[in-house]
Design an enzyme around this catalytic site. Structure first.
Site, PDB file in Angstrom:
ATOM      1  N   HIS A  19       0.892  -1.047  -0.044  1.00 22.92           N
ATOM      2  CA  HIS A  19       0.037   0.000   0.279  1.00 22.92           C
ATOM      3  C   HIS A  19       0.765   1.156   0.059  1.00 22.92           C
ATOM      4  O   HIS A  19       0.514   2.212  -0.572  1.00 22.92           O
ATOM      5  CB  HIS A  19      -0.909  -0.298   1.303  1.00 22.92           C
ATOM      6  CG  HIS A  19      -1.814  -1.249   1.001  1.00 22.92           C
ATOM      7  ND1 HIS A  19      -2.645  -1.691   2.103  1.00 22.92           N
ATOM      8  CD2 HIS A  19      -2.511  -1.746  -0.084  1.00 22.92           C
ATOM      9  CE1 HIS A  19      -3.484  -2.561   1.482  1.00 22.92           C
ATOM     10  NE2 HIS A  19      -3.324  -2.780   0.345  1.00 22.92           N
ATOM     11  N   SER A 106      -7.026  -2.108  -0.705  1.00 19.01           N
ATOM     12  CA  SER A 106      -6.495  -1.294  -2.048  1.00 19.01           C
ATOM     13  C   SER A 106      -7.734  -0.620  -2.742  1.00 19.01           C
ATOM     14  O   SER A 106      -7.418   0.378  -3.295  1.00 19.01           O
ATOM     15  CB  SER A 106      -5.820  -2.372  -2.964  1.00 19.01           C
ATOM     16  OG  SER A 106      -6.465  -3.415  -3.092  1.00 19.01           O
ATOM     17  N   GLU A 133     -13.137  -9.487  -7.834  1.00 16.79           N
ATOM     18  CA  GLU A 133     -13.061 -10.337  -6.845  1.00 16.79           C
ATOM     19  C   GLU A 133     -13.744 -11.489  -6.919  1.00 16.79           C
ATOM     20  O   GLU A 133     -14.780 -11.433  -7.353  1.00 16.79           O
ATOM     21  CB  GLU A 133     -13.275  -9.617  -5.583  1.00 16.79           C
ATOM     22  CG  GLU A 133     -13.402 -10.488  -4.208  1.00 16.79           C
ATOM     23  CD  GLU A 133     -12.227 -11.303  -3.912  1.00 16.79           C
ATOM     24  OE1 GLU A 133     -11.109 -10.527  -3.947  1.00 16.79           O
ATOM     25  OE2 GLU A 133     -12.032 -12.574  -3.843  1.00 16.79           O
ATOM     26  N   GLY A 162      -9.937 -11.709 -12.214  1.00 19.23           N
ATOM     27  CA  GLY A 162      -9.223 -10.157 -12.501  1.00 19.23           C
ATOM     28  C   GLY A 162      -8.342 -10.291 -13.824  1.00 19.23           C
ATOM     29  O   GLY A 162      -7.985  -9.292 -14.433  1.00 19.23           O
ATOM     30  N   ASP A 187      -2.649  -8.297  -7.608  1.00 16.15           N
ATOM     31  CA  ASP A 187      -2.399  -8.802  -6.380  1.00 16.15           C
ATOM     32  C   ASP A 187      -3.060 -10.212  -5.904  1.00 16.15           C
ATOM     33  O   ASP A 187      -3.992 -10.098  -5.095  1.00 16.15           O
ATOM     34  CB  ASP A 187      -3.077  -7.525  -5.469  1.00 16.15           C
ATOM     35  CG  ASP A 187      -2.701  -8.063  -3.913  1.00 16.15           C
ATOM     36  OD1 ASP A 187      -1.630  -8.566  -3.578  1.00 16.15           O
ATOM     37  OD2 ASP A 187      -3.303  -7.467  -2.979  1.00 16.15           O
TER      38      ASP A 187
HETATM   39  N1  SAM Z   1      -5.780  -6.354  -3.134  1.00 14.20           N
HETATM   40  C1  SAM Z   1      -6.130  -6.303  -2.006  1.00 14.20           C
HETATM   41  C2  SAM Z   1      -5.694  -5.258  -0.994  1.00 14.20           C
HETATM   42  O1  SAM Z   1      -4.517  -4.885  -1.087  1.00 14.20           O
HETATM   43  O2  SAM Z   1      -6.578  -5.019  -0.003  1.00 14.20           O
HETATM   44  C3  SAM Z   1      -6.125  -7.689  -1.298  1.00 14.20           C
HETATM   45  C4  SAM Z   1      -6.148  -8.761  -2.196  1.00 14.20           C
HETATM   46  S1  SAM Z   1      -5.821 -10.570  -1.492  1.00 14.20           S
HETATM   47  C5  SAM Z   1      -4.160 -10.540  -1.441  1.00 14.20           C
HETATM   48  C6  SAM Z   1      -6.097 -11.775  -2.987  1.00 14.20           C
HETATM   49  C7  SAM Z   1      -7.656 -11.705  -3.337  1.00 14.20           C
HETATM   50  O3  SAM Z   1      -7.912 -12.369  -4.867  1.00 14.20           O
HETATM   51  C8  SAM Z   1      -8.498 -12.667  -2.611  1.00 14.20           C
HETATM   52  O4  SAM Z   1      -9.542 -11.859  -1.828  1.00 14.20           O
HETATM   53  C9  SAM Z   1      -8.780 -13.799  -3.454  1.00 14.20           C
HETATM   54  O5  SAM Z   1     -10.367 -14.245  -3.096  1.00 14.20           O
HETATM   55  C10 SAM Z   1      -9.044 -13.152  -4.777  1.00 14.20           C
HETATM   56  N2  SAM Z   1      -8.937 -13.816  -5.976  1.00 14.20           N
HETATM   57  C11 SAM Z   1      -8.115 -14.976  -6.225  1.00 14.20           C
HETATM   58  N3  SAM Z   1      -8.174 -15.427  -7.517  1.00 14.20           N
HETATM   59  C12 SAM Z   1      -8.879 -14.330  -8.244  1.00 14.20           C
HETATM   60  C13 SAM Z   1      -9.162 -14.022  -9.347  1.00 14.20           C
HETATM   61  N4  SAM Z   1      -8.700 -14.966 -10.542  1.00 14.20           N
HETATM   62  N5  SAM Z   1      -9.753 -12.849  -9.776  1.00 14.20           N
HETATM   63  C14 SAM Z   1     -10.134 -12.017  -8.883  1.00 14.20           C
HETATM   64  N6  SAM Z   1     -10.024 -12.282  -7.396  1.00 14.20           N
HETATM   65  C15 SAM Z   1      -9.201 -13.315  -7.159  1.00 14.20           C
END
Ligand code: SAM
Length: 313
Positions: A19, A106, A133, A162, A187
């Site tokens: 962040h 984020s 997500e 994503g 991420d």
């Molecule tokens: N970016 C967020 C933050 O910094 O606040 C944290 C995200 S966390 C590390 C990763 C997230 O990706 C999880 O909530 C997971 O469920 C989601 N996820 C996993 N595979 C995914 C995909 N192919 N597309 C979208 N989200 C996905």
């Protein structure tokens, strides 16, 4: 799949590195006029409660952002002051009760940046935010959060993959006229090993579709070959595309367990992580070099600790 919940990890050392880097990149990109497409491919739930539930169970925020804030002098400046100001904006009660109740993920960090007064046209942000997500519960929470945001008409949240969304969103459209600009945070949780290859493909494909976009990748530094190789592969991808890159890492080191003090051996299992940025705004490297020593001084746990900021220049 879907055993990962970011709420356990919100506000830990990896979030601090991620962040701080995101805030620095957004600041410089949004300083210039002209709308920007912001994309968060793996958005999580968007907002986390630190006082109870999953965050309290893991204790990662206590060993992370809460410890960092307690150690920061009033005079802290640069990215650290900006990080503290951002956290204060989501915790209006903090100055009086000293409790950080909410940690912004984020999506909220991006939304906060795009709704600063100088980014508003009337009451409406000129920028757009796209959030993806996949988790069934976290995506529901995210969609509700996004619907309540002040610039919600400029925010699109969806339960979607994503990686696929990023392909569909690049190149960004020149909404509102002017130049086309984009920043994407990639991420993943790396729950599935294929995430490493998908990240590489996503960056390569994004550069083919929109070479000037700012692409930020978070990755864990763990004893797995794919994790170890990821920054090297991303450097090659950026170099082959003729783009600059920045690579920052933070390693809090290994706490040692003392006889009779078993808790000392506990704590987060992830000790280190990295951020790789393609097309980094020029001042980002120096801003991180100024911030990371204080982050490490506050969060370091033992042998192995260190930080690094390297660039292609
Ligand atoms: N970016 C967020 C933050 O910094 O606040 C944290 C995200 S966390 C590390 C990763 C997230 O990706 C999880 O909530 C997971 O469920 C989601 N996820 C996993 N595979 C995914 C995909 N192919 N597309 C979208 N989200 C996905």
């Amino acid at each position: 799949m879907f055993s990962y919940r970011h709420a356990f990890h919100a506000g830990n050392h990896a979030d601090a590195l991620k962040h701080l880097t995101l805030i620095g990149a957004l600041q410089h990109l949004l300083r210039k006029p002209g709308s920007v497409s912001l994309i968060d491919t793996h958005a999580g739930a968007g907002r986390y409660r630190l006082g109870g539930g999953m965050a309290a169970t893991s204790g990662e925020a206590v060993a992370g952002v809460l410890r960092l804030l307690a150690a920061l002098p009033e005079s802290a400046n640069g990215l650290l002051a900006d990080y503290r100001a951002l956290l204060a904006a989501f915790n209006p009660q903090w100055p009086t009760d000293g409790r950080l109740a909410i940690y912004p993920g984020s999506p909220l960090i991006m939304h906060h940046a795009m709704t600063q007064p100088d980014r508003l046209d009337g009451a409406v942000s000129r920028d757009r935010l796209h959030l993806c997500e996949l988790h069934p519960t976290d995506s529901r929470v995210l969609l509700t959060l996004a619907a309540g945001l002040s610039s919600h008409r400029r925010v699109h949240a969806e339960r979607a993959d994503g990686f696929a969304a990023l392909r569909a969103l690049l190149p960004p459209s020149a909404h509102g006229g002017g130049s086309r600009r984009a920043l994407a945070l990639i991420d993943p949780s790396y729950e599935i090993k294929s995430d490493y290859a998908l990240v590489e493909q996503a960056v390569q494909d994004a550069l083919r579709r929109f070479a000037t976009g700012v692409y930020l990748v978070w990755y864990p530094i763990i004893g797995r070959a794919r994790a170890h190789e990821l920054p090297r592969r991303l450097k090659t991808i950026a170099r082959q595309a003729g783009r600059d890159w920045l690579h920052a890492t933070l390693n809090i080191g290994q706490a040692s367990a003392h006889p009779g003090e078993p808790e000392l051996g506990k704590g987060p299992t992830l000790r280190a992580s990295g951020m790789f940025v393609v097309n980094p705004p020029h001042p980002l490297a120096d801003a991180l070099r100024a911030a990371l020593p204080a982050v490490l001084a506050a969060l370091a746990q033992g042998p192995g600790q260190g930080w690094l900021v390297e660039t292609s220049e």
